[in-house]
Scaffold this motif. Structure first.
Motif, mmCIF file in Angstrom:
data_model
loop_
_atom_site.group_PDB
_atom_site.id
_atom_site.type_symbol
_atom_site.label_atom_id
_atom_site.label_comp_id
_atom_site.label_asym_id
_atom_site.label_seq_id
_atom_site.Cartn_x
_atom_site.Cartn_y
_atom_site.Cartn_z
ATOM 1 N N VAL A 99 33.374 24.926 48.735
ATOM 2 C CA VAL A 99 34.841 25.114 48.232
ATOM 3 C C VAL A 99 34.873 25.547 46.938
ATOM 4 N N ILE A 100 35.790 26.513 46.868
ATOM 5 C CA ILE A 100 36.020 27.069 45.399
ATOM 6 C C ILE A 100 37.296 26.826 45.119
ATOM 7 N N THR A 101 37.439 26.079 43.970
ATOM 8 C CA THR A 101 38.948 25.962 43.262
ATOM 9 C C THR A 101 38.701 26.910 41.889
ATOM 10 N N SER A 102 39.878 27.563 41.776
ATOM 11 C CA SER A 102 39.608 28.637 40.479
ATOM 12 C C SER A 102 40.937 29.330 40.476
ATOM 13 N N THR A 103 41.437 29.916 39.286
ATOM 14 C CA THR A 103 42.492 30.664 39.062
ATOM 15 C C THR A 103 42.259 32.179 39.409
ATOM 16 N N GLU A 104 40.898 32.540 39.516
ATOM 17 C CA GLU A 104 40.420 33.979 39.884
ATOM 18 C C GLU A 104 39.326 33.882 40.546
ATOM 19 N N LEU A 105 39.205 34.744 41.957
ATOM 20 C CA LEU A 105 38.106 34.889 42.728
ATOM 21 C C LEU A 105 37.927 36.271 43.168
ATOM 22 N N VAL A 106 36.719 36.712 42.729
ATOM 23 C CA VAL A 106 36.414 38.088 43.007
ATOM 24 C C VAL A 106 35.208 37.830 43.884
ATOM 25 N N ILE A 107 35.091 38.908 44.887
ATOM 26 C CA ILE A 107 33.957 38.995 45.983
ATOM 27 C C ILE A 107 33.749 40.192 45.974
ATOM 28 N N GLU A 108 32.326 40.783 45.610
ATOM 29 C CA GLU A 108 32.072 42.240 45.574
ATOM 30 C C GLU A 108 31.617 42.601 47.116
ATOM 31 N N LYS A 109 31.314 43.894 47.273
ATOM 32 C CA LYS A 109 30.876 44.087 48.693
ATOM 33 C C LYS A 109 29.752 43.874 48.868
ATOM 34 N N LYS A 110 29.500 43.274 49.956
ATOM 35 C CA LYS A 110 28.230 42.488 50.536
ATOM 36 C C LYS A 110 28.017 41.292 50.074
#
Length: 135
Positions: A99-110
């Motif tokens: 579980v992620i609780t955040s104001t900003e979420l970035v998922i890079e390729k792969k």
């Protein structure tokens, strides 16, 4: 080998050293709780919880099983558990399960994310639309 900053004061006692960091090296296993104000870099294994006012970086060989509370979390290795952080980045080949609780979420390729994402400070949609009185 693990390197820990043991004192957050400069010799003159004026505060945290610029660039201070704690490193948990590959081959090191820790079980417990870490509380730190400085940057934390994990290349080993940690089971437990982390509380940091700075950045927590899980390196490519790093594995965390537990909870991370940080200003910024970067996952280059593996994290299984939960986080409450202002910013979360899952780097290329990084893996986050939980579980992620955040104001900003970035998922890079792969990068891989399996779980649930919540916006920090936002009330659940169901409670906003719920009737105020029973019918």
């Amino acid at each position: 080998m693990a390197i820990f900053t043991s004192d957050d004061k400069q010799p003159n006692g004026l505060g945290q050293k610029p660039g201070a960091a704690t490193i948990i090296a590959q081959g090191t296993k820790i079980k417990g709780e870490i509380n730190t104000d400085c940057h934390l870099h994990i290349d080993g294994e940690l089971e437990g919880s982390i509380r940091s006012k700075s950045t927590v970086m899980i390196g490519k060989s790093g594995f965390v099983n537990g909870e991370v509370y940080a200003n910024k979390l970067i996952v280059g290795g593996k994290l299984k558990g939960s986080t409450e952080s202002e910013s979360v980045e899952i780097a290329s080949l990084g893996r986050f399960e939980g579980v992620i609780t955040s104001t900003e979420l970035v998922i890079e390729k792969k990068g891989v994310f399996i779980g649930e994402s919540k916006i920090k400070g936002q009330t659940p949609l169901a409670s906003k639309n719920a009737p105020s009185k029973p019918l």
